[in-house]
Design a protein around this motif. Sequence first.
Motif, PDB file in Angstrom:
ATOM      1  N   ASP A  32     -14.727   4.283   4.540  1.00 53.84           N
ATOM      2  CA  ASP A  32     -14.276   5.390   5.382  1.00 53.84           C
ATOM      3  C   ASP A  32     -12.764   5.529   5.381  1.00 53.84           C
ATOM      4  N   ALA A  33     -12.031   4.458   4.984  1.00 52.88           N
ATOM      5  CA  ALA A  33     -10.580   4.590   4.901  1.00 52.88           C
ATOM      6  C   ALA A  33     -10.186   5.548   3.795  1.00 52.88           C
ATOM      7  N   ALA A  34     -11.098   5.748   2.830  1.00 58.67           N
ATOM      8  CA  ALA A  34     -10.763   6.579   1.693  1.00 58.67           C
ATOM      9  C   ALA A  34     -10.783   8.059   2.061  1.00 58.67           C
ATOM     10  N   LYS A  35     -11.332   8.372   3.246  1.00 55.14           N
ATOM     11  CA  LYS A  35     -11.383   9.768   3.651  1.00 55.14           C
ATOM     12  C   LYS A  35     -10.045  10.174   4.268  1.00 55.14           C
ATOM     13  N   TYR A  95      -2.980   8.693   5.018  1.00 56.07           N
ATOM     14  CA  TYR A  95      -3.954   7.922   4.239  1.00 56.07           C
ATOM     15  C   TYR A  95      -3.393   6.536   3.902  1.00 56.07           C
ATOM     16  N   SER A  96      -2.195   6.490   3.355  1.00 49.92           N
ATOM     17  CA  SER A  96      -1.648   5.201   2.932  1.00 49.92           C
ATOM     18  C   SER A  96      -1.301   4.313   4.133  1.00 49.92           C
ATOM     19  N   CYS A 101       0.831  -1.225   0.000  1.00 49.66           N
ATOM     20  CA  CYS A 101       0.000   0.000   0.000  1.00 49.66           C
ATOM     21  C   CYS A 101       0.852   1.256   0.000  1.00 49.66           C
ATOM     22  N   SER A 102       2.159   1.108  -0.137  1.00 51.50           N
ATOM     23  CA  SER A 102       3.072   2.265  -0.098  1.00 51.50           C
ATOM     24  C   SER A 102       2.809   3.111   1.149  1.00 51.50           C
TER      25      SER A 102
END
Length: 173
Positions: free
Chosen positions: A167-170, A150-151, A104-105
């Motif tokens: 919600d992880a995308a926020k 985020y990552s 996921c870098s």
Amino acid sequence: MASATPRPVRDAIQVTVNGQARSLRTPPARPLLDVLRDDLELTGTKEGCSVGVCGACSILVDGRLMSACLVPVGMVAGREVTTVEGLAGPDGELSRVQRAFLECSGFQCGICTPGQVVAATALLAENPSPTADEVREYMTGNLCRCTGYYSIVRAVLSAAGTSATGDAAKEPA
Ligand code: FES
Ligand code: FES
């Protein structure tokens, strides 16, 4: 001439580090972080703030997340210490958290990454299926100047087998 009185031999501190028994002759008040890095050459554990704020020195003591800069080495006598080097399998196979950070870098410069990986490992041991908010909450003690988090959150959710969408995308507020 009278011979000088011999100095008392300091008892060695017995501790298990990454599954290996270690006998440490060192002042018990020394920070564990210094012993790990300077004496045991386990330099994966990083030094950032040195005062328990940044999380760069995160380690596990008997499975509990701690800041090695705040732990006197005498306090871990008889305990089991795990550093980032101890998370991989004996054959060098990366743990699922380590793999997820790669996939996921979850890093840029990498200085905070060992601490993030150790903290994420502790989180998933306590809570195998965290929400993105729970990941953010648990890892507030691990600072990162680069990624915007985020990552990192995505990597932890991925290691948990949770979708990295929703919600992880926020981005955090
Ligand atoms: S170096 Fe230990 S918390 Fe920052
Ligand atoms: S990746 Fe650079 S400080 Fe976190």
